[in-house]
Design a protein around this motif. Structure first.
Motif, PDB file in Angstrom:
ATOM      1  N   ASP A 178     -25.491  55.947 -91.690  1.00 12.29           N
ATOM      2  CA  ASP A 178     -25.067  56.551 -90.433  1.00 12.29           C
ATOM      3  C   ASP A 178     -25.015  58.067 -90.544  1.00 12.29           C
ATOM      4  OD1 ASP A 178     -24.763  54.049 -89.371  1.00 12.29           O
ATOM      5  OD2 ASP A 178     -22.626  53.909 -89.855  1.00 12.29           O
ATOM      6  N   ILE A 179     -25.846  58.732 -89.800  1.00 10.64           N
ATOM      7  CA  ILE A 179     -25.885  60.199 -89.773  1.00 10.64           C
ATOM      8  C   ILE A 179     -25.846  60.635 -88.317  1.00 10.64           C
ATOM      9  CG2 ILE A 179     -27.182  62.292 -90.336  1.00 10.64           C
ATOM     10  CD1 ILE A 179     -26.201  60.904 -92.797  1.00 10.64           C
ATOM     11  N   GLY A 180     -24.875  61.456 -87.969  1.00  7.19           N
ATOM     12  CA  GLY A 180     -24.783  61.945 -86.605  1.00  7.19           C
ATOM     13  C   GLY A 180     -23.681  62.970 -86.489  1.00  7.19           C
ATOM     14  N   GLY A 181     -23.640  63.647 -85.378  1.00  8.79           N
ATOM     15  CA  GLY A 181     -22.609  64.641 -85.136  1.00  8.79           C
ATOM     16  C   GLY A 181     -23.213  65.983 -84.763  1.00  8.79           C
ATOM     17  N   THR A 182     -22.429  66.758 -84.043  1.00  5.98           N
ATOM     18  CA  THR A 182     -22.850  68.085 -83.602  1.00  5.98           C
ATOM     19  C   THR A 182     -21.709  69.065 -83.818  1.00  5.98           C
ATOM     20  OG1 THR A 182     -24.310  67.127 -81.914  1.00  5.98           O
ATOM     21  CG2 THR A 182     -23.696  69.438 -81.638  1.00  5.98           C
ATOM     22  N   THR A 183     -22.037  70.280 -84.187  1.00  7.25           N
ATOM     23  CA  THR A 183     -21.034  71.317 -84.411  1.00  7.25           C
ATOM     24  C   THR A 183     -21.436  72.594 -83.697  1.00  7.25           C
ATOM     25  OG1 THR A 183     -19.900  72.642 -86.084  1.00  7.25           O
ATOM     26  CG2 THR A 183     -22.174  72.040 -86.552  1.00  7.25           C
ATOM     27  N   VAL A 184     -20.444  73.398 -83.362  1.00 10.36           N
ATOM     28  CA  VAL A 184     -20.716  74.724 -82.795  1.00 10.36           C
ATOM     29  C   VAL A 184     -20.699  75.788 -83.886  1.00 10.36           C
ATOM     30  CG1 VAL A 184     -19.775  74.102 -80.548  1.00 10.36           C
ATOM     31  CG2 VAL A 184     -18.265  75.121 -82.272  1.00 10.36           C
ATOM     32  N   ILE A 185     -20.370  75.374 -85.115  1.00 10.19           N
ATOM     33  CA  ILE A 185     -20.296  76.329 -86.226  1.00 10.19           C
ATOM     34  C   ILE A 185     -21.699  76.833 -86.555  1.00 10.19           C
ATOM     35  CG2 ILE A 185     -19.666  76.623 -88.646  1.00 10.19           C
ATOM     36  CD1 ILE A 185     -17.302  76.292 -86.746  1.00 10.19           C
ATOM     37  N   ALA A 194     -30.682  77.886 -93.251  1.00 13.04           N
ATOM     38  CA  ALA A 194     -31.491  77.881 -92.032  1.00 13.04           C
ATOM     39  C   ALA A 194     -30.927  76.812 -91.113  1.00 13.04           C
ATOM     40  CB  ALA A 194     -32.963  77.604 -92.348  1.00 13.04           C
ATOM     41  N   ASP A 195     -31.289  76.898 -89.837  1.00 11.31           N
ATOM     42  CA  ASP A 195     -30.759  75.929 -88.884  1.00 11.31           C
ATOM     43  C   ASP A 195     -31.749  74.812 -88.566  1.00 11.31           C
ATOM     44  OD1 ASP A 195     -32.590  77.346 -87.443  1.00 11.31           O
ATOM     45  OD2 ASP A 195     -31.215  78.043 -85.887  1.00 11.31           O
ATOM     46  N   ARG A 196     -32.898  74.824 -89.233  1.00 15.00           N
ATOM     47  CA  ARG A 196     -33.859  73.731 -89.048  1.00 15.00           C
ATOM     48  C   ARG A 196     -34.573  73.456 -90.369  1.00 15.00           C
ATOM     49  NH1 ARG A 196     -35.326  77.844 -85.802  1.00 15.00           N
ATOM     50  NH2 ARG A 196     -34.701  76.607 -84.007  1.00 15.00           N
ATOM     51  N   VAL A 197     -35.142  72.266 -90.462  1.00 12.88           N
ATOM     52  CA  VAL A 197     -35.755  71.799 -91.713  1.00 12.88           C
ATOM     53  C   VAL A 197     -37.210  71.430 -91.456  1.00 12.88           C
ATOM     54  CG1 VAL A 197     -35.686  70.023 -93.497  1.00 12.88           C
ATOM     55  CG2 VAL A 197     -33.554  70.975 -92.605  1.00 12.88           C
ATOM     56  N   ALA A 198     -38.100  72.025 -92.257  1.00 13.65           N
ATOM     57  CA  ALA A 198     -39.530  71.707 -92.171  1.00 13.65           C
ATOM     58  C   ALA A 198     -39.911  70.761 -93.312  1.00 13.65           C
ATOM     59  CB  ALA A 198     -40.350  72.990 -92.250  1.00 13.65           C
ATOM     60  N   ASP A 199     -41.110  70.218 -93.231  1.00  9.95           N
ATOM     61  CA  ASP A 199     -41.557  69.269 -94.251  1.00  9.95           C
ATOM     62  C   ASP A 199     -41.532  69.889 -95.649  1.00  9.95           C
ATOM     63  OD1 ASP A 199     -41.933  67.397 -92.296  1.00  9.95           O
ATOM     64  OD2 ASP A 199     -44.121  67.620 -92.212  1.00  9.95           O
ATOM     65  N   GLY A 200     -41.883  71.160 -95.751  1.00  8.69           N
ATOM     66  CA  GLY A 200     -41.896  71.804 -97.059  1.00  8.69           C
ATOM     67  C   GLY A 200     -40.523  71.919 -97.683  1.00  8.69           C
ATOM     68  N   ASP A 201     -39.474  71.849 -96.868  1.00  6.32           N
ATOM     69  CA  ASP A 201     -38.115  71.984 -97.389  1.00  6.32           C
ATOM     70  C   ASP A 201     -37.624  70.723 -98.086  1.00  6.32           C
ATOM     71  OD1 ASP A 201     -37.892  74.584 -96.299  1.00  6.32           O
ATOM     72  OD2 ASP A 201     -37.380  73.741 -94.338  1.00  6.32           O
ATOM     73  N   TYR A 260     -28.683  64.562 -88.404  1.00  8.50           N
ATOM     74  CA  TYR A 260     -29.628  63.523 -88.013  1.00  8.50           C
ATOM     75  C   TYR A 260     -30.408  63.075 -89.240  1.00  8.50           C
ATOM     76  CZ  TYR A 260     -33.011  67.370 -88.139  1.00  8.50           C
ATOM     77  OH  TYR A 260     -33.782  68.433 -88.542  1.00  8.50           O
ATOM     78  N   ARG A 261     -31.176  62.011 -89.073  1.00 11.16           N
ATOM     79  CA  ARG A 261     -32.033  61.539 -90.160  1.00 11.16           C
ATOM     80  C   ARG A 261     -33.495  61.693 -89.743  1.00 11.16           C
ATOM     81  NH1 ARG A 261     -30.855  59.013 -94.788  1.00 11.16           N
ATOM     82  NH2 ARG A 261     -28.739  58.440 -94.163  1.00 11.16           N
ATOM     83  N   ARG A 262     -34.259  62.346 -90.614  1.00 14.74           N
ATOM     84  CA  ARG A 262     -35.680  62.555 -90.356  1.00 14.74           C
ATOM     85  C   ARG A 262     -36.452  61.241 -90.414  1.00 14.74           C
ATOM     86  NH1 ARG A 262     -38.424  67.365 -91.969  1.00 14.74           N
ATOM     87  NH2 ARG A 262     -39.702  66.008 -93.287  1.00 14.74           N
ATOM     88  N   SER A 263     -37.673  61.281 -89.909  1.00 19.26           N
ATOM     89  CA  SER A 263     -38.502  60.075 -89.929  1.00 19.26           C
ATOM     90  C   SER A 263     -38.852  59.636 -91.345  1.00 19.26           C
ATOM     91  CB  SER A 263     -39.794  60.312 -89.131  1.00 19.26           C
ATOM     92  OG  SER A 263     -40.533  61.395 -89.684  1.00 19.26           O
ATOM     93  N   ASP A 264     -38.795  60.579 -92.326  1.00 20.12           N
ATOM     94  CA  ASP A 264     -39.061  60.204 -93.716  1.00 20.12           C
ATOM     95  C   ASP A 264     -37.816  59.682 -94.433  1.00 20.12           C
ATOM     96  OD1 ASP A 264     -37.591  62.510 -94.043  1.00 20.12           O
ATOM     97  OD2 ASP A 264     -39.240  63.715 -94.829  1.00 20.12           O
ATOM     98  N   GLY A 265     -36.710  59.531 -93.687  1.00 17.90           N
ATOM     99  CA  GLY A 265     -35.486  58.963 -94.252  1.00 17.90           C
ATOM    100  C   GLY A 265     -34.514  59.969 -94.824  1.00 17.90           C
ATOM    101  N   ILE A 266     -34.894  61.226 -94.897  1.00 12.89           N
ATOM    102  CA  ILE A 266     -34.015  62.248 -95.468  1.00 12.89           C
ATOM    103  C   ILE A 266     -33.042  62.742 -94.400  1.00 12.89           C
ATOM    104  CG2 ILE A 266     -33.966  64.591 -96.433  1.00 12.89           C
ATOM    105  CD1 ILE A 266     -36.580  63.880 -97.874  1.00 12.89           C
ATOM    106  N   ALA A 267     -31.775  62.824 -94.768  1.00 14.13           N
ATOM    107  CA  ALA A 267     -30.729  63.239 -93.831  1.00 14.13           C
ATOM    108  C   ALA A 267     -30.654  64.757 -93.771  1.00 14.13           C
ATOM    109  CB  ALA A 267     -29.386  62.667 -94.257  1.00 14.13           C
ATOM    110  N   VAL A 268     -30.348  65.276 -92.593  1.00 12.43           N
ATOM    111  CA  VAL A 268     -30.103  66.689 -92.364  1.00 12.43           C
ATOM    112  C   VAL A 268     -28.681  66.820 -91.851  1.00 12.43           C
ATOM    113  CG1 VAL A 268     -30.786  68.753 -91.092  1.00 12.43           C
ATOM    114  CG2 VAL A 268     -32.535  67.139 -91.875  1.00 12.43           C
TER     115      VAL A 268
END
Length: 404
Positions: free
Chosen positions: A130-137, A353-360, A388-396
């Motif tokens: 279970d991965i979810g949630g949002t923050t304003v931080i 960073a505030d987003r994750v690319a495949d290379g990360d 959230y959880r990416r399509s490759d299964g890795i959580a962010v």
């Protein structure tokens, strides 16, 4: 437990926490209490429990007094010992099985209450998907938390007062606490320079020799390597170093892994003060001295330090240990490897960073290909807003949303 010893650096909250649980307090940095215990060694065994023996290292014999009393009776929860230094020049009998040691670290992000965590580290270790949630931080808050410190009393002050108190903390270490640990520093400015270079190497595996060179640029009269080893040993005895050991699994199907620890002080705010960088400086991209000791930015290194501090607090609560992984040729690195007693691991990358690319995530996917089911999960910790959880299964997971 019959006896618990809480250790950690000065100002981290050991005594305040233990006092809440004690019926009797013996403060051995108080001459009156110290004289009482020295005059009557059985006194701690006769008073109302729980008994807090604060700064126990001032009278090292207390360790054996407690150990023997634990052996003599089956009473649980009788002793709390707190200490901000390891006694030097004293041979202590092992307290194994009698006195359980717990390290108290500065406050994690969850303990600072900057946000309500939505993702549990313990849950991830137990296989929760279970991965979810949002923050304003956002980034500005993380920068403020880096310089604010996780020392409870210091962080409550205004920024200028915090800076002055952190400077005073570091001065006290160099001018008084080193001497109390048996190492008199002839040139405090050299020690301060070495500390600043060590801070510049935050979240790296830079060699101690390169740190020494960075501490004394352009000087021919450099301290000997034995001197800097002594510096490191005293800082460890004061619980001011919190280096991340390399992950060295017993399996042999890995390419060779590096064994050097990743350097970190007890609190990222100490590193920022040693480098003379405040929140405004970090916002504007200040790099501080000896920036060639690290491959990335100072802010990135200190953000990783803040996340590592928090993960270590959460991992300790889950009976897990924290390491880092780096192959000897540098092809692959994983910032944090959280290992359970049964050998299974959670891999964490820290990204400013505030987003994750495949290379990360390439190092995480590489590790998954190496150890398969032994990897319970893989996470990228960011400064973003959404978990959230990416399509490759890795959580962010944003750092503020990760908790125990």
């Amino acid at each position: 437990m019959p006896a618990v010893e809480i250790h950690g650096p000065n100002g981290v909250g050991k005594t305040a926490t233990a006092r809440r649980r004690a019926a009797t307090v013996l403060a051995l940095d108080d001459p009156a209490d110290r004289e009482l215990v020295l005059a009557d060694r059985s006194y701690p065994t006769r008073v109302a429990a729980p008994v807090l023996i604060d700064e126990w290292q001032r009278v090292p014999d207390v360790w054996d007094i407690v150990r023997r009393d634990v052996d003599a009776r089956s009473e649980r929860g009788r002793y709390l010992l707190t200490g901000s230094a390891v006694p030097t020049g004293v041979s202590l009998h092992s307290g194994a099985g009698r006195i359980v040691g717990l390290r108290m670290r500065p406050l994690s992000l969850a303990e600072r209450a900057v946000e309500e965590p939505a993702v549990s580290l313990a849950g991830l270790l137990n296989g929760s998907s279970d991965i979810g949630g949002t923050t304003v931080i956002g980034l500005a808050t993380y920068i403020e938390e880096i310089v604010a410190s996780g020392f409870p009393d210091i962080r409550a002050d205004a920024p200028r007062a915090r800076a002055l108190r952190l400077d005073g903390y570091l001065d006290a270490v160099a001018q008084r606490e080193f001497a109390e640990q048996g190492l008199r520093v002839r040139r405090p400015q050299v020690l301060r320079g070495w500390l600043a270079a060590f801070a510049a190497a935050t979240s790296t595996t830079a060699s101690y020799n390169s740190i020494l060179m960075a501490a004394t640029p352009g000087e021919s009269d450099k301290p000997a390597k034995t001197t800097t080893i002594a510096y490191r040993d005293v800082l460890q005895s004061l619980w001011l170093l919190d280096e991340v050991d390399a992950w060295l699994p017993t399996r042999n199907d890995f390419a060779r892994l590096g064994q050097a620890p990743k350097h970190q002080l007890a609190d990222p705010a100490l590193a920022a003060r040693l480098l003379g960088v405040d929140a405004a400086g970090l916002c504007s991209g200040a790099q501080g001295r000896a920036s060639d000791l690290r491959p990335g930015t100072l802010l990135g290194a200190l953000f990783e330090h803040l996340v590592t501090l928090s993960v270590r607090v959460y991992a300790a609560a889950a009976d897990a240990s924290v390491h880092h992984l780096r192959t000897t040729n540098g092809d692959h690195e994983v910032d944090l490897v959280v290992q359970l007693p049964d050998g299974r691991v959670l891999a964490i990358e820290v990204k400013l960073a505030d987003r994750v690319a495949d290379g990360d995530v390439r190092h995480l996917t590489w590790l998954r290909s190496q150890i398969g089911d032994e990897l319970v999960d893989a996470v990228v910790v960011t400064t973003g807003r959404h978990a959230y959880r990416r399509s490759d299964g890795i959580a962010v997971v944003p750092a503020a949303l990760l908790g125990p």
